[in-house]
Write a protein that holds these residues in place. Structure first.
Motif, short mmCIF file in Angstrom:
data_model
loop_
_atom_site.label_atom_id
_atom_site.label_comp_id
_atom_site.label_asym_id
_atom_site.label_seq_id
_atom_site.Cartn_x
_atom_site.Cartn_y
_atom_site.Cartn_z
N GLU A 12 17.04 -3.21 -3.04
CA GLU A 12 18.54 -3.02 -2.47
C GLU A 12 18.96 -4.40 -2.61
OE1 GLU A 12 20.05 -0.55 -1.32
OE2 GLU A 12 18.49 0.84 -1.68
N SER A 13 20.15 -4.56 -3.09
CA SER A 13 20.53 -5.90 -3.64
C SER A 13 22.09 -6.46 -2.99
CB SER A 13 20.75 -5.95 -5.21
OG SER A 13 21.63 -5.30 -5.58
N HIS A 14 22.50 -5.56 -2.36
CA HIS A 14 23.88 -6.14 -1.73
C HIS A 14 23.92 -6.64 -0.09
CE1 HIS A 14 28.11 -6.44 -2.09
NE2 HIS A 14 28.27 -5.58 -1.48
N VAL A 15 24.32 -7.85 -0.27
CA VAL A 15 24.18 -8.36 1.13
C VAL A 15 24.95 -7.68 2.20
CG1 VAL A 15 24.65 -10.51 2.32
CG2 VAL A 15 23.76 -10.92 0.04
N ASP A 16 26.10 -7.27 1.75
CA ASP A 16 27.12 -6.74 2.74
C ASP A 16 26.32 -5.16 3.24
OD1 ASP A 16 29.01 -8.41 2.57
OD2 ASP A 16 30.30 -7.40 1.15
N ARG A 17 25.68 -4.50 2.42
CA ARG A 17 25.23 -3.48 2.67
C ARG A 17 23.84 -3.66 3.90
NH1 ARG A 17 26.21 1.42 -0.80
NH2 ARG A 17 27.76 0.79 -2.22
N SER A 18 23.13 -4.83 3.47
CA SER A 18 22.12 -5.15 4.22
C SER A 18 22.50 -5.64 5.60
CB SER A 18 21.36 -6.34 3.74
OG SER A 18 21.85 -7.74 4.12
N ILE A 19 23.83 -6.03 5.89
CA ILE A 19 24.23 -6.30 7.17
C ILE A 19 24.67 -4.88 7.94
CG2 ILE A 19 26.30 -7.34 8.38
CD1 ILE A 19 26.36 -9.36 6.18
N GLU A 20 25.02 -4.04 7.26
CA GLU A 20 25.39 -2.82 7.82
C GLU A 20 23.99 -2.06 8.18
OE1 GLU A 20 28.71 -1.02 8.39
OE2 GLU A 20 29.09 -3.22 8.33
N ASP A 21 23.05 -1.94 7.38
CA ASP A 21 21.89 -1.17 7.43
C ASP A 21 20.64 -1.88 6.70
OD1 ASP A 21 20.21 1.03 7.38
OD2 ASP A 21 21.04 2.14 5.65
N PRO A 22 19.96 -2.86 7.70
CA PRO A 22 18.94 -3.64 7.15
C PRO A 22 17.69 -2.55 6.73
CG PRO A 22 19.72 -4.33 9.22
CD PRO A 22 20.38 -2.96 9.09
N GLU A 23 17.16 -1.78 7.36
CA GLU A 23 16.08 -0.94 7.50
C GLU A 23 15.52 -0.68 5.85
OE1 GLU A 23 15.32 1.66 10.22
OE2 GLU A 23 13.50 2.57 9.30
N ILE A 24 16.57 -0.21 4.93
CA ILE A 24 16.17 0.25 3.84
C ILE A 24 15.76 -1.00 2.86
CG2 ILE A 24 18.45 0.36 2.88
CD1 ILE A 24 15.88 2.64 1.61
#
Ligand code: NAD
Length: 339
Positions: free
Chosen positions: A84-96
């Motif tokens: 998973e490579s997108h920083v913004d998505r990791s802020i929204e949903d870190p678990e994956i």
């Protein structure tokens, strides 16, 4: 040799698969990808009929599936791009990000130990080093810079790097790691800065820029990242980390203005949006080790690579128009417009 390349339906993995299939017709390239929102089989079209290429759909974090695959395929080398490579998505949903980037990596490492793989290469990022101050242009990340992550994305990537090095020390697994700066080039998912600017500007849509746009990124054409990984996998020393970058630092605002100018579009399209949480200020790579030890040098500078990349997006509209017409459009509205 038989290569397992994971994440080869994504941006950098896809470019690497093209590079390897064409450069080494005697090697077999197996591309394993889960085909998440970021994976796109259209990216693999140019090589899909080549005799030394095969695609397999699957999840690197699915232990049973991975062990069966290794048993059956007898790989010599594994190059792990899947993430998973997108920083913004990791802020929204870190678990994956923990599941794929950390547990997916340890699953691959376990299979590599069991099946005696000759080389495991981890594709990592300069984001594991955190950021540098904007007022110290003399500072660069070296391989000795302490890991000091800012986002859930970079934390998961740094964790994976630590596991890779631990498997070398503990089990003697022959590993290498590359930590590269920001990439640009063909087949880049349109949520990332450069394709986002190009695709939106061509449609005369606003270009969201975080904060004041002063954050600095160090840009490398994806082709040069591919040549670096190829060299490290074949000639890099086991257990070593190699930084990859070409000294092409630009502020985000400079990048946006450069692309708008090349497309003959007005700067009035720029819209400043609320800054990203924990936004890193400056990334800058020192690639001296890779250059002196392995003789790597980049082919492109930012000024030569950007016009070529813009031309690719103009010539391949169908590739990105298909992506931005679907689910991605809803995601974009939610992240950058509704707020
Ligand atoms: P990307 O998001 O474009 O591609 C990732 C690919 O991995 C996709 O095809 C996706 O379907 C696949 N994938 C995701 N989860 C998976 C899973 N569980 N099992 C199998 N496949 C899965 O990413 P990218 O920009 O091409 O980055 C590739 C790698 O390079 C990542 O590890 C990233 O951390 C690293 N990296 C990226 C950059 C950059 O600028 N993009 C810079 C340095 C390092």
């Amino acid at each position: 040799m038989k290569f397992l390349i994971t994440g080869g339906a994504g941006f950098i993995g896809g470019n690497f698969v093209h590079y390897m299939v064409n450069k080494y017709p005697e090697d077999m390239i197996v591309n394993l990808d889960k085909l998440t929102y970021a994976g796109n089989l259209e990216t693999c079209k140019p090589v899909e009929d080549k005799p030394n290429y095969k695609f397999i759909k699957g999840d690197i974090a699915d232990r049973e599936f991975i062990f069966d695959l290794f048993e059956k395929e007898k790989f010599d080398v594994v190059v792990n791009f899947a993430a998973e490579s997108h920083v913004d998505r990791s802020i929204e949903d870190p678990e994956i990000f923990v599941k794929t980037n950390v547990m997916g990596t340890t699953t691959l490492l376990d299979a590599c130990v069991k099946y005696g793989i000759k080389r495991y290469h981890q594709v990592s990022t300069d984001e594991v080093y955190g950021d540098l101050p904007l007022d110290r242009p003399d500072l660069f990340f070296t391989e000795e810079t302490p890991l000091h992550t800012s986002s859930p994305y970079s934390s998961a990537k740094a964790s994976a790097d630590l596991f890779v090095l631990a498997y070398h020390r503990t089990y003697g697994l022959p590993v290498t790691i590359s930590r590269c700066s920001n990439n640009y080039g063909p087949y880049h998912f349109p949520e990332k800065l450069i394709p986002l600017i190009i695709s939106r500007a061509l449609n005369d849509e606003t270009i969201p820029v975080y904060g004041t746009g002063e954050n600095v990124r160090d840009w490398l054409h994806v082709y040069d990242h591919c040549t670096a990984i190829d060299l490290i996998v074949r000639k890099g020393r086991e257990g070593e980390v190699y930084n990859v970058g070409g000294h092409n630092e630009r502020t985000n605002l400079q990048v946006v203005k450069t692309v708008l100018k090349a497309l003959n579009k007005p700067e009035s399209l720029i819209t400043f949006v609320e800054d990203r949480k924990g936004h890193d200020r400056r990334y800058a790579i020192d690639p001296t080790k890779l250059e002196t030890e392995l003789g790597w040098e980049p082919k492109y500078t930012f000024d030569t690579g950007i016009p070529m990349t813009i031309q690719w997006y103009l010539d391949n509209k169908e590739w990105w128009e298909n992506i931005i017409s679907g689910e991605y459009q809803n995601y974009f509205e939610k992240m950058y417009v509704e707020k």
